[in-house]
Design an enzyme around this catalytic site. Structure first.
Site, PDB file in Angstrom:
ATOM      1  N   PHE A   1      27.679  53.137  37.117  1.00  0.00           N
ATOM      2  CA  PHE A   1      28.002  52.454  35.866  1.00  0.00           C
ATOM      3  C   PHE A   1      29.400  51.830  35.956  1.00  0.00           C
ATOM      4  O   PHE A   1      30.357  52.487  36.348  1.00  0.00           O
ATOM      5  CB  PHE A   1      27.942  53.448  34.702  1.00  0.00           C
ATOM      6  CG  PHE A   1      28.333  52.801  33.388  1.00  0.00           C
ATOM      7  CD1 PHE A   1      27.578  51.760  32.861  1.00  0.00           C
ATOM      8  CD2 PHE A   1      29.463  53.210  32.698  1.00  0.00           C
ATOM      9  CE1 PHE A   1      27.946  51.144  31.673  1.00  0.00           C
ATOM     10  CE2 PHE A   1      29.828  52.607  31.504  1.00  0.00           C
ATOM     11  CZ  PHE A   1      29.071  51.565  30.991  1.00  0.00           C
ATOM     12  N   GLN A   2      29.492  50.584  35.608  1.00  0.00           N
ATOM     13  CA  GLN A   2      30.736  49.814  35.649  1.00  0.00           C
ATOM     14  C   GLN A   2      31.383  49.795  37.026  1.00  0.00           C
ATOM     15  O   GLN A   2      32.596  49.716  37.149  1.00  0.00           O
ATOM     16  CB  GLN A   2      31.724  50.300  34.584  1.00  0.00           C
ATOM     17  CG  GLN A   2      31.194  50.006  33.185  1.00  0.00           C
ATOM     18  CD  GLN A   2      32.236  50.088  32.099  1.00  0.00           C
ATOM     19  OE1 GLN A   2      33.160  50.880  32.171  1.00  0.00           O
ATOM     20  NE2 GLN A   2      32.086  49.264  31.063  1.00  0.00           N
TER      21      GLN A   2
ATOM     22  N   LYS B   1      38.556  56.919  39.952  1.00  0.00           N
ATOM     23  CA  LYS B   1      38.878  57.857  38.881  1.00  0.00           C
ATOM     24  C   LYS B   1      39.251  59.238  39.417  1.00  0.00           C
ATOM     25  O   LYS B   1      40.163  59.882  38.902  1.00  0.00           O
ATOM     26  CB  LYS B   1      37.687  57.948  37.923  1.00  0.00           C
ATOM     27  CG  LYS B   1      38.076  58.494  36.565  1.00  0.00           C
ATOM     28  CD  LYS B   1      36.953  58.339  35.555  1.00  0.00           C
ATOM     29  CE  LYS B   1      37.365  58.935  34.214  1.00  0.00           C
ATOM     30  NZ  LYS B   1      36.266  58.867  33.238  1.00  0.00           N
TER      31      LYS B   1
ATOM     32  N   MET C   1      41.790  15.330  27.986  1.00  0.00           N
ATOM     33  CA  MET C   1      41.937  14.957  29.392  1.00  0.00           C
ATOM     34  C   MET C   1      40.576  14.618  30.003  1.00  0.00           C
ATOM     35  O   MET C   1      40.461  13.701  30.815  1.00  0.00           O
ATOM     36  CB  MET C   1      42.619  16.092  30.163  1.00  0.00           C
ATOM     37  CG  MET C   1      43.055  15.697  31.555  1.00  0.00           C
ATOM     38  SD  MET C   1      44.112  14.239  31.539  1.00  0.00           S
ATOM     39  CE  MET C   1      45.746  14.966  31.554  1.00  0.00           C
TER      40      MET C   1
HETATM   41  C1  LIG Z   1      38.979  27.206  32.107  1.00  0.00           C
HETATM   42  C2  LIG Z   1      38.900  25.733  32.220  1.00  0.00           C
HETATM   43  N1  LIG Z   1      37.725  25.099  32.000  1.00  0.00           N
HETATM   44  C3  LIG Z   1      37.640  23.756  32.098  1.00  0.00           C
HETATM   45  C4  LIG Z   1      38.728  23.010  32.441  1.00  0.00           C
HETATM   46  C5  LIG Z   1      38.637  21.494  32.568  1.00  0.00           C
HETATM   47  N2  LIG Z   1      39.486  20.843  31.579  1.00  0.00           N
HETATM   48  C6  LIG Z   1      40.716  20.361  31.881  1.00  0.00           C
HETATM   49  S1  LIG Z   1      41.505  19.720  30.568  1.00  0.00           S
HETATM   50  C7  LIG Z   1      40.202  20.042  29.562  1.00  0.00           C
HETATM   51  C8  LIG Z   1      40.249  19.664  28.113  1.00  0.00           C
HETATM   52  C9  LIG Z   1      41.286  20.363  27.344  1.00  0.00           C
HETATM   53  O1  LIG Z   1      41.168  19.999  25.982  1.00  0.00           O
HETATM   54  P1  LIG Z   1      42.308  20.354  24.951  1.00  0.00           P
HETATM   55  O2  LIG Z   1      42.705  21.763  25.095  1.00  0.00           O
HETATM   56  O3  LIG Z   1      41.878  19.925  23.594  1.00  0.00           O
HETATM   57  O4  LIG Z   1      43.533  19.486  25.465  1.00  0.00           O
HETATM   58  P2  LIG Z   1      43.796  17.898  25.389  1.00  0.00           P
HETATM   59  O5  LIG Z   1      43.470  17.351  26.740  1.00  0.00           O
HETATM   60  O6  LIG Z   1      42.929  17.336  24.319  1.00  0.00           O
HETATM   61  O7  LIG Z   1      45.232  17.795  25.092  1.00  0.00           O
HETATM   62  C10 LIG Z   1      39.158  20.638  30.257  1.00  0.00           C
HETATM   63  C11 LIG Z   1      37.860  21.001  29.695  1.00  0.00           C
HETATM   64  C12 LIG Z   1      39.933  23.726  32.696  1.00  0.00           C
HETATM   65  N3  LIG Z   1      41.041  23.103  33.089  1.00  0.00           N
HETATM   66  N4  LIG Z   1      39.993  25.064  32.556  1.00  0.00           N
END
Ligand SMILES: Cc1ncc(C[n+]2csc(CCOP(=O)(O)OP(=O)(O)O)c2C)c(N)n1
Ligand SMILES: [Mg+2]
Lengths: 582, 171
Positions: free
Chosen positions: A114-115, A164, A480
């Site tokens: 488990f775990q 553990k 982005m």
């Molecule tokens: C954990 C994770 N999943 C996906 C991405 C891909 N990714 C890079 S920027 C982004 C969008 C971020 O959106 P937001 O927080 O609203 O920031 P904004 O670009 O609008 O300022 C994503 C999905 C990432 N960098 N990290």
């Protein structure tokens, strides 16, 4: 002779011998003996997060802002797997971190208990090193060795997996002396001949540039000081990677701003036209170099790095110096002065740089009603910079705008996930930074999408009365991603709209935070002032222009000279080659 | 779009490591994680107290990749020393193979004759088969196996390359 202690008590003894004051963790079955030992002592403070990923980022924030290693404690199985993202983040950004994971009892290992998870196997390639401790006799030494490895050389995360039964069984513990490892011996002093060559190249260069990185921050505040001295005596311009911001003061005339994908026009053109690049604690990341065969075609290159494998990994260099970047710069300064080198006449070079600066590549069009995100960052800087705040970020456009428009004067104030680009980093990192710097102003500059990835940590800040601030640039998009889709995929916004957003003000209030919404330019300054005036945690939902793009930008795989400066040049479809690059 | 690859060289590396659990997985995993090739890998402990193992790795890649392989190995905590024997210059490489061949009549005689030419030893025999033990450079073993294929090759087990620099110095 010392009396026998349980493995759990040995762990506590070793951690306090190592000067650990705070650990970030989350309990579970496989670490109950350790939690019981924690309960019975007062030397180490335990911070209960709401998710193990947040424990790792909090430890990173603590480490990056204090220079001390961050310590994490999680249970076996899901506790350990939840920690993997933060461990990988720390590996990519060279953050010293020790992660203690519980494990099922030794006789159960391999039985799908488990775990049970193969924590050592899972973390083998996202740690600097890891250990499975099989007896309490070795535990004390392993903990000390783990700290030595995490904090020396190129810093990084080390996992110590403790079954553990090893936490319960007893042995004697004595504090070991200085760790002398049979095979791990990082080189900190650079080769003096190579440093002399570097100094001569720098003295002879007509168009030199200092390209600095996170290594300077890791080398301690002294490294930032000697960097300033090196810049002063040589007169060379200075640029930095995302990770190195703050090592060189943004107010200095020799500062060109950040380089790379969202770097300034002058920084990238100076790299492209330089005849000598001195890379100090940076690693020629693809976000920095752009198209490799067009990268700095005219420059000879010197690379100082504590990690030998960073040298010649991406860009072949003329002189590679393995060593602690602070000590190497110190040697460079000494040799320069000893040989009575004078500042070269770099006026021609500076004239060119001034020409590039005149492009004002960070300029943007303000609007009267919608808040431009850049304006929000500028106003935040204006209102806070005298307090030398610690800024953390999430990942996305807001992160890049913060890097471009928030000016830093000193190291350890800028905490961001650079190498891994982990959304959800900023809030827990701010919590860790606030714990390490109780009197500092700590602000997470966030995006509305990223903040939701570790939003549960609102509770942690409330519990420990940490007055962290979250400043969300809410553009209702994964901005982005949307920007790339606009550039590369003819504005087909596939799944990048932030639908069904919570009411962040009410959400904050539900956790005991103050919530503020800022909806237009006329509310911006007052909203920021209200945030700063409140003695406690505040979440600010700052509604910004939805479709703003982050410029300048070098599309991935393009040359530094192919920089896009503004919206007029973008949108459309890109080639498959360009689409294949991240 | 198509994915391109550059010209490759073959290098033999000697790596001494602390004999701790997981060290082999660490090294092999580094190769897969970074996309490097392993053509052969051998490992055994070489010290009296079983504390240090010597790993011989044959890898291939562009010169820049080979430099990276050595540097990446060198930065691993349990690694004591990495030597690129191919860069160092003259060295000997040996491999051992067990080669099972079945056949009767002329096939048997031919197999024995070839074994003699290759200085292979017979380490097992039945009325209708041999197991040969052959050592030498990998190319020699390749050749032997190829010839045996025509006679009646049944199966092969190879150790992979071990290597050492010539001369009186240790790596
Ligand atoms: C954990 C994770 N999943 C996906 C991405 C891909 N990714 C890079 S920027 C982004 C969008 C971020 O959106 P937001 O927080 O609203 O920031 P904004 O670009 O609008 O300022 C994503 C999905 C990432 N960098 N990290
Ligand atoms: Mg957004």
């Amino acid at each position: 002779m010392a009396k026998e202690l349980s493995g759990a008590d040995i762990l506590i003894e070793a951690l306090s011998d190592l000067g650990v004051e705070v650990i970030f963790g989350y309990p579970g079955g496989a670490v109950l003996p350790i939690y019981d030992a924690l309960f019975k002592q007062k030397r180490i403070r335990h911070i209960l997060v709401r998710h193990e990923q947040a424990a790792t980022h909090a430890a990173e924030g603590y480490a990056r802002s204090t220079g001390k290693p961050g310590v994490v404690l999680v249970t076996s199985g899901p506790g350990a797997t939840n920690a993997v993202t933060g461990i990988t983040d720390a590996l990519m950004d060279s953050i010293p971190m020790i992660v203690i994971t519980g494990q099922v009892a030794t006789h159960l290992i391999g039985s799908d208990a488990f775990q049970e998870a193969d924590t050592i196997g899972i973390t083998r390639h996202c740690t600097k090193h890891n250990y499975l401790v099989k007896s309490p006799e070795t535990l004390g030494h392993v903990i000390h060795e783990a700290f030595h490895i995490a904090t020396s050389g190129r810093p990084g995360p080390v996992v110590v997996d403790i079954p553990k039964d090893v936490q319960v069984a007893t042995a004697r513990y004595t504090k070991p002396g200085p760790i002398s490892h049979p095979s791990y011996k990082p080189q900190t002093k650079g080769d003096i001949k190579a440093i002399e060559t570097a100094v001569e190249m720098l003295a002879a260069a007509e168009r030199p540039i200092l390209y600095t990185g996170g290594g300077i921050i890791n080398a301690g505040p002294g490294a930032s000081q000697v960097l300033r001295e090196l810049a002063r005596i040589t007169g060379a311009p200075v640029t930095s990677t995302l990770m190195g911001l703050g090592a060189f003061p943004a107010s200095n005339d020799q500062w060109l701003g950040m380089l790379g994908m969202h770097g300034t026009y002058e920084a990238n053109w100076a790299m492209n036209q330089a005849d000598l690049i001195v890379c100090l604690g940076a690693r020629f990341d693809d976000r920095v170099t752009g198209k490799l065969d067009a990268f700095a075609p005219k420059a000879r290159k010197i690379h100082v790095d504590i990690d030998r494998s960073s040298i010649n990994k991406i860009v072949p260099v003329d002189v590679g110096i393995v060593g602690d970047v602070g000590r190497v710069i110190e040697d460079m300064v000494k040799i320069w002065k000893g040989r009575q080198h004078r500042k070269q006449d770099l006026s021609g070079w500076w004239k060119k740089i001034e020409g590039w600066r005149a492009k004002k590549s960070l300029a943007y069009k303000s609007s009267r009603d919608a808040i431009m995100p850049q304006d929000a960052i500028r106003k935040l800087w204006e209102a806070t910079h005298r307090k030398a705040p610690i800024i953390t970020t999430e990942v996305g456009q807001h992160q890049m705008w913060a890097a471009q428009h928030f000016d830093f004067e000193s190291p350890n104030k800028w905490l961001t996930s650079g190498g891994l680009g982990t959304m959800g980093y900023g809030l827990p990192a701010a919590i860790g930074a606030q714990l390490g710097n109780p009197n500092a102003l700590v602000i997470d500059i966030a995006g509305e999408a990223s903040i939701q990835m570790n939003i549960q940590e609102l509770g942690t800040a409330t519990q420990y009365r940490l007055p962290v601030k979250i400043f969300i640039l809410n553009n209702e998009y994964m901005g982005m991603v949307r920007q790339w889709q606009e550039l590369t995929y003819s504005s087909r916004y596939s799944e990048s709209y932030s639908d069904a957003l919570p009411d962040f003000v009410k959400l904050g209030e539900a956790y005991g935070w103050k919530g503020i919404r800022i909806e237009g330019m006329q509310e911006l300054e007052a909203g920021i002032a209200e945030m700063l005036a409140y003695d406690g945690p505040v979440i600010v939902d700052c509604v910004v222009a939805k479709l703003a793009n982050c410029f300048p930008m070098i599309p991935s795989g393009a040359a530094h000279t192919d920089m896009i400066l503004g919206d007029d040049t973008v949108s459309g479809e890109m080639s498959d080659e360009a689409k294949a690059l991240v | 779009m198509h994915i391109k690859e550059g010209p490759k060289e073959r290098h033999t590396l000697s790596v001494t490591v602390s004999n701790e659990p997981g060290v082999l997985a660490r090294i092999a995993g580094m190769f897969t994680a970074r996309g490097y090739n392993i053509e052969s890998l051998t490992v055994a402990d070489i010290t009296e107290d079983d504390s240090i193992s010597r790993i011989t790795i044959v890898t291939s890649g562009t010169p820049a990749v080979i430099e990276q392989v050595a540097a990446q190995l060198d930065r691993m905590v349990p690694v004591h020393k990495v030597t690129d024997l191919t860069v160092l210059g003259d060295h000997v490489e040996r491999e051992l193979a067990l080669v099972k061949v079945a056949g009767i009549g002329d096939h048997r005689i031919e197999a024995l004759r070839l074994a003699e030419v290759f200085r292979a030893n017979v380490v097992d025999t039945t009325i209708a088969s041999f197991v040969f033990e052959v050592t030498g450079a990998s190319t020699k073993i390749d050749r032997f196996i190829e010839l045996m294929r025509e006679i009646g090759l049944v199966e092969v087990a190879r150790t992979g390359v071990v290597a050492m620099a010539r001369g009186k110095e240790a790596v």
